[in-house]
Design a protein around this motif. Structure first.
Motif, PDB file in Angstrom:
ATOM      1  N   GLN A 101      -3.841   2.830   7.954  1.00 12.02           N
ATOM      2  CA  GLN A 101      -3.138   3.843   9.057  1.00 12.02           C
ATOM      3  C   GLN A 101      -4.098   5.104   8.332  1.00 12.02           C
ATOM      4  OE1 GLN A 101      -0.035   3.362  11.115  1.00 12.02           O
ATOM      5  NE2 GLN A 101      -0.750   1.876  12.716  1.00 12.02           N
ATOM      6  N   ASP A 102      -3.059   5.437   7.401  1.00  2.06           N
ATOM      7  CA  ASP A 102      -3.813   6.635   6.713  1.00  2.06           C
ATOM      8  C   ASP A 102      -5.149   7.196   6.380  1.00  2.06           C
ATOM      9  OD1 ASP A 102      -3.682   5.264   4.105  1.00  2.06           O
ATOM     10  OD2 ASP A 102      -2.844   6.478   3.145  1.00  2.06           O
ATOM     11  N   GLY A 103      -5.966   6.133   6.573  1.00  5.40           N
ATOM     12  CA  GLY A 103      -6.990   6.161   6.887  1.00  5.40           C
ATOM     13  C   GLY A 103      -7.827   5.915   5.005  1.00  5.40           C
ATOM     14  N   THR A 104      -7.275   5.164   4.386  1.00 12.06           N
ATOM     15  CA  THR A 104      -7.572   5.166   2.952  1.00 12.06           C
ATOM     16  C   THR A 104      -8.081   3.485   2.591  1.00 12.06           C
ATOM     17  OG1 THR A 104      -5.185   4.556   2.578  1.00 12.06           O
ATOM     18  CG2 THR A 104      -6.177   6.459   2.238  1.00 12.06           C
ATOM     19  N   ILE A 105      -8.526   3.061   2.438  1.00 15.29           N
ATOM     20  CA  ILE A 105      -8.886   1.562   1.171  1.00 15.29           C
ATOM     21  C   ILE A 105      -8.577   1.724   0.540  1.00 15.29           C
ATOM     22  CG2 ILE A 105     -10.824   0.242   1.508  1.00 15.29           C
ATOM     23  CD1 ILE A 105     -12.326   1.649   3.860  1.00 15.29           C
ATOM     24  N   GLN A 106      -7.144   0.869   0.286  1.00 11.60           N
ATOM     25  CA  GLN A 106      -7.001   0.552  -1.203  1.00 11.60           C
ATOM     26  C   GLN A 106      -7.250  -1.093  -1.534  1.00 11.60           C
ATOM     27  OE1 GLN A 106      -2.400   1.729  -1.003  1.00 11.60           O
ATOM     28  NE2 GLN A 106      -2.928   3.497  -0.076  1.00 11.60           N
ATOM     29  N   ILE A 107      -7.870  -1.325  -2.549  1.00  9.21           N
ATOM     30  CA  ILE A 107      -7.901  -2.913  -3.364  1.00  9.21           C
ATOM     31  C   ILE A 107      -7.374  -2.972  -4.203  1.00  9.21           C
ATOM     32  CG2 ILE A 107     -10.232  -4.430  -4.082  1.00  9.21           C
ATOM     33  CD1 ILE A 107     -11.536  -2.211  -2.359  1.00  9.21           C
TER      34      ILE A 107
ATOM     35  N   PRO B 102       0.819  -1.508   0.199  1.00 10.80           N
ATOM     36  CA  PRO B 102       0.185  -0.043   0.196  1.00 10.80           C
ATOM     37  C   PRO B 102       0.766   1.525   0.406  1.00 10.80           C
ATOM     38  CG  PRO B 102      -0.758  -1.939   1.806  1.00 10.80           C
ATOM     39  CD  PRO B 102       0.528  -2.224   0.997  1.00 10.80           C
ATOM     40  N   ARG B 103       0.382   2.303  -0.434  1.00 11.90           N
ATOM     41  CA  ARG B 103       0.905   3.823  -0.658  1.00 11.90           C
ATOM     42  C   ARG B 103       0.479   4.928  -0.172  1.00 11.90           C
ATOM     43  NH1 ARG B 103       4.968   0.932  -0.162  1.00 11.90           N
ATOM     44  NH2 ARG B 103       6.214   0.855  -1.336  1.00 11.90           N
ATOM     45  N   SER B 104       1.074   6.019   0.465  1.00 15.01           N
ATOM     46  CA  SER B 104      -0.147   6.504   0.874  1.00 15.01           C
ATOM     47  C   SER B 104      -0.524   7.935  -0.906  1.00 15.01           C
ATOM     48  CB  SER B 104       0.206   7.969   2.012  1.00 15.01           C
ATOM     49  OG  SER B 104       1.571   8.506   1.045  1.00 15.01           O
ATOM     50  N   GLN B 105      -0.797   8.533  -0.916  1.00 12.00           N
ATOM     51  CA  GLN B 105      -0.998   9.699  -2.207  1.00 12.00           C
ATOM     52  C   GLN B 105       0.155  10.259  -2.105  1.00 12.00           C
ATOM     53  OE1 GLN B 105      -3.980  12.511  -1.401  1.00 12.00           O
ATOM     54  NE2 GLN B 105      -4.442  13.142  -3.388  1.00 12.00           N
TER      55      GLN B 105
ATOM     56  N   GLN C 295     -14.461   0.410 -12.832  1.00 17.24           N
ATOM     57  CA  GLN C 295     -12.949  -0.245 -12.057  1.00 17.24           C
ATOM     58  C   GLN C 295     -12.367   1.093 -11.397  1.00 17.24           C
ATOM     59  OE1 GLN C 295     -10.012  -1.178 -14.617  1.00 17.24           O
ATOM     60  NE2 GLN C 295     -10.521  -3.188 -15.287  1.00 17.24           N
ATOM     61  N   GLN C 296     -13.682   1.491 -10.210  1.00 17.30           N
ATOM     62  CA  GLN C 296     -13.260   2.398  -9.488  1.00 17.30           C
ATOM     63  C   GLN C 296     -14.011   2.245  -8.488  1.00 17.30           C
ATOM     64  OE1 GLN C 296     -14.768   6.912 -11.774  1.00 17.30           O
ATOM     65  NE2 GLN C 296     -16.536   5.555 -12.106  1.00 17.30           N
ATOM     66  N   ILE C 297     -14.460   3.133  -7.203  1.00 20.09           N
ATOM     67  CA  ILE C 297     -14.760   3.076  -6.113  1.00 20.09           C
ATOM     68  C   ILE C 297     -15.694   4.589  -5.575  1.00 20.09           C
ATOM     69  CG2 ILE C 297     -12.660   3.389  -4.204  1.00 20.09           C
ATOM     70  CD1 ILE C 297     -14.408   1.305  -2.595  1.00 20.09           C
ATOM     71  N   VAL C 298     -16.322   4.271  -5.463  1.00 15.58           N
ATOM     72  CA  VAL C 298     -17.687   5.890  -5.476  1.00 15.58           C
ATOM     73  C   VAL C 298     -17.964   5.750  -3.615  1.00 15.58           C
ATOM     74  CG1 VAL C 298     -19.115   7.418  -5.722  1.00 15.58           C
ATOM     75  CG2 VAL C 298     -17.701   5.400  -7.394  1.00 15.58           C
TER      76      VAL C 298
ATOM     77  N   CYS D 163     -10.135   4.427  -2.191  1.00 13.91           N
ATOM     78  CA  CYS D 163     -11.139   5.061  -1.109  1.00 13.91           C
ATOM     79  C   CYS D 163      -9.681   5.868  -0.333  1.00 13.91           C
ATOM     80  CB  CYS D 163     -12.033   4.995  -0.431  1.00 13.91           C
ATOM     81  SG  CYS D 163     -12.944   6.329  -0.173  1.00 13.91           S
ATOM     82  N   ARG D 164      -9.957   7.581  -0.507  1.00 16.15           N
ATOM     83  CA  ARG D 164      -8.967   8.084   0.176  1.00 16.15           C
ATOM     84  C   ARG D 164      -9.144   8.763   1.024  1.00 16.15           C
ATOM     85  NH1 ARG D 164      -3.186   7.052  -1.705  1.00 16.15           N
ATOM     86  NH2 ARG D 164      -3.053   7.421  -4.031  1.00 16.15           N
ATOM     87  N   GLN D 165     -10.455   9.451   1.153  1.00 14.92           N
ATOM     88  CA  GLN D 165     -11.218   9.431   2.554  1.00 14.92           C
ATOM     89  C   GLN D 165     -11.858   8.987   3.091  1.00 14.92           C
ATOM     90  OE1 GLN D 165     -11.740  13.339   1.456  1.00 14.92           O
ATOM     91  NE2 GLN D 165     -10.597  14.264   1.168  1.00 14.92           N
ATOM     92  N   ALA D 166     -11.630   7.189   3.392  1.00 15.58           N
ATOM     93  CA  ALA D 166     -12.569   6.423   4.350  1.00 15.58           C
ATOM     94  C   ALA D 166     -12.830   6.747   5.323  1.00 15.58           C
ATOM     95  CB  ALA D 166     -12.029   5.111   3.460  1.00 15.58           C
TER      96      ALA D 166
END
Length: 672
Positions: free
Chosen positions: A321-327, A294-297, A417-420, A340-343
């Motif tokens: 831990q940065d609040g993101t959900i990565q799939i 996983p990587r941050s922004q 292919q995106q998360i909303v 999702c950057r601001q989950a």
């Protein structure tokens, strides 16, 4: 004609032979059937029956049109007993047509003037349909049992696919196995062990086949146990001095979570504080299968705190831990497929990720944040429209600080292919118990799960010590409104599990209890197998409670049977060397039965015996050496021949007396 003639000739010849031999025929003659005659008879019978039925129907129609009662009705209306009153007889004649149309009713006849109405039945059917559609009615909470795991938090729960065994793990490092079919009402675990020594248990899960268990603890090496608790696999530890974590064979820091693949029974997933999510193969313990980073922004490394597979096993999700959900796609570990950057709020631990059973909704359970949105959205079949409801802002004031449950429902659009994440029409609503603190800190293992019918979402709440009870809350999946709650214990609810086959809810609490909620009508097996069994009685040694009078000279007819006790029998068995398994004593003497005595006839025993009997005194070493001086001088063999020509007479160094300096300190003087 010729054939017939030949047949008749054969028959006549058979008759002659039978008469001569004295018997009537050659065996039993087979029956013959005329199929054409049988078909013709059946056709005539069917035509006659059809004509008869048509004549009866025409006759009944003619009688009904003329208003005259038919003969059959008159025969049916014959009543045994006195004649009915005129009024009742007329009413009975009027109601006969309606009674003929209705079905047969079991029970006493209806009172006069009663008209059957189907409105009540319709209302009952509607109520039944509403109860079936109401997911709250399916919650099994009428009965409960309590399993005592220990004194510390139950941080992990696992139930095998068949629902026969439950496994609990906690902060006391113990993993306990519970067998519902083998337990009685005492509710004791049949096995307890510490698979990871002094590391807290963070996650437990059975494989899809239920034959092995994944154990994730606070160390860097996950373990796989069989159903009885014996180790099957231990993952390898990576090299912590390598910068690129993809080049190491395993994790190098503490594990956070793990789970099995829902389709492949040999594959499982783990995430760690080293910033990687790794997949493993049960048949290869020397190295991981693949690595996801996983990587941050900003492109920096972030720590995944939870991970899971999608229901079809094609996607891997991780909460960071940065609040993101990565799939990621399971087969592509480089780039994320959904992000999702601001989950959740940055710096808060996402403690749980779970997919719904239909695979289109992802629920995440997170830590404290100043604002949280609860949303649910879905795409149209052609992926052109996005349908969404309203988001809920959870606000509850607790003293001078606000705490919120951070749960986000996300819809996955596979084609786009995106998360909303939806956030529209915010309004305040107190649907979650917002206090998620225990002893001043948030329980970082609290999770959530979906109901078996995918209509409810349940999660637990944490409470401060001695400041209330932890609750199990149920929320409607579509509107995310609280529809039901269960008070569990005076401690926070850490783990919750709703088994789809058993329809029973397992809950782990912060005070070391594991509770099972069930309904005898709606649930199956599981906890209901052990509550009906009585506790096993402890076996005590029998003792004589009454005085026994011994009369040895009494006649046999008056002699009482001697009372026996197990205690005396045990004492007798103790004296018997065979029953008490008495060990054999050491052999004394020359030896017998193939066993050599302590002073036998062997060489080793003879040498040991002579050494022990040697009484030579070697306490003075100088005298022991001088004993051989005379023999060495007369017959030199080792040292003297070497110096025979160069030094025929031995010369010894003269002893020099050392001068003692009286002025030197005492510690420098030579000690004699």
């Amino acid at each position: 004609m010729a054939d017939r003639g030949s047949d008749s000739g054969d028959s006549s010849s058979d008759a002659d032979v039978s008469s001569v031999m004295g018997f009537s025929g050659f065996g039993k003659k087979a029956r013959t059937f005329d199929l054409e005659a049988m078909f013709e008879q059946t056709r005539r019978t069917a035509i006659e029956r059809s004509q008869r039925v048509l004549e009866e129907r025409e006759k009944q129609d003619a009688e009904a049109s003329s208003g005259e009662p038919s003969a059959s009705r008159k025969q049916d209306s014959d009543v045994i007993g006195p004649p009915l009153p005129p009024a009742l007889g007329a009413q009975t004649d009027d109601d006969e047509d309606e009674e003929d149309d209705d079905d047969d009713v079991v029970g006493p006849p209806l009172p006069p003037g009663y008209k059957h109405s189907t409105a009540d039945n319709d209302d009952d059917d509607d109520m039944t349909d509403e109860e079936d559609d109401n997911p709250v009615k399916k919650i099994p909470d009428t009965h409960e049992i309590t399993l005592q795991h220990g004194s510390k938090s139950v941080s992990a729960l696992a139930l095998d696919p068949s629902g026969a065994r439950l496994v609990t793990g906690g902060y006391d490092y113990d993993v306990k196995f519970w067998d519902f079919a083998g337990m009685d009402a005492a509710l004791h675990a049949f096995r307890s062990l510490q698979p990871c020594e002094c590391h807290q248990i963070r996650s437990l899960q059975y494989s899809v086949t239920g034959d092995v268990i994944l154990v994730v603890a606070g160390n860097s090496q996950a373990k796989v146990l069989d159903r009885d608790g014996f180790q099957v696999l231990e993952c390898i530890k990576g090299d912590q001095y390598i910068v690129d974590m993809a080049n190491t064979k395993g994790h190098t820091a503490m594990l956070n979570d793990g789970c099995w693949h829902p389709k492949i029974k040999e594959e499982f997933l783990t995430c760690s504080n080293d910033g990687t999510v790794r997949t493993w193969d049960l048949n290869s313990e020397k190295k991981h299968k693949s690595v996801f980073k996983p990587r941050s922004q900003q492109g920096k490394r972030v720590i995944p705190t939870c991970c899971t597979y999608s229901r079809d096993g094609k996607l891997i999700a991780a909460g960071c831990q940065d609040g993101t959900i990565q799939i990621w796609d399971r087969n592509l570990s480089v780039h994320t497929k959904f992000h999702c950057r601001q989950a959740h709020a940055a710096g808060s631990d996402t403690t749980c990720l779970t997919f719904s059973y239909d695979g289109v909704t992802l629920a995440s359970r997170g830590g404290q944040t100043r604002r949280c949105f609860l949303t649910d959205c879905c795409f149209s079949p052609d992926d052109k429209l996005l349908l969404t409801g309203t988001s809920l802002t959870i606000t509850t004031l607790l003293g001078t600080c606000e705490h919120y449950v951070n749960t986000v429902c996300l819809a996955l659009c596979v084609k786009a292919q995106q998360i909303v994440k939806c956030s529209v029409s915010l309004y305040e609503c107190e649907v979650f118990l917002s206090c998620n603190c225990a002893d001043g800190c948030f329980l970082n293992r609290t999770d959530c799960c979906f109901s078996p019918d995918d209509k409810l979402l349940l999660t637990g709440t944490s409470v401060k010590k001695d400041e209330g009870n932890g609750k199990l809350l149920f929320f409607e999946r579509e509107s995310l409104q609280k529809v039901y709650e269960i008070e569990v214990a005076d401690a926070g609810v850490v783990r919750c599990l709703w088994h789809p086959k058993l329809n029973q809810i397992m809950v782990g609490t912060g005070n070391g209890l594991a509770k099972v909620y069930y309904d005898p009508v709606k649930s199956q097996r599981g906890a209901m197998l052990c509550v009906v069994k009585s506790k096993r009685k402890e076996k005590h040694a029998e003792t004589l409670t009454q005085d026994y009078i011994i009369t040895p000279h009494a006649l046999p007819m008056f002699r009482e049977a001697r009372q026996r006790s197990t205690r005396k029998q045990l004492e007798k068995d103790r004296l018997d060397p065979v029953r008490s398994h008495k060990p054999e004593p050491p052999v004394s003497g020359p030896g017998r039965g193939g066993r050599v005595a302590a002073h036998g006839g062997t060489l080793s025993s003879f040498i040991v015996k002579n050494i022990a009997l040697d009484k030579t005194d070697d306490s003075n070493p100088r005298e022991a050496i001088l004993r051989h001086a005379k023999e060495a001088a007369e017959n030199p063999y080792w040292v003297a021949p070497a110096y025979k020509q160069t030094q025929p007479e031995p010369l010894f160094a003269e002893e020099e007396e050392e001068e003692v300096d009286e002025d030197q300190p005492e510690w420098k003087k030579r000690k004699i």
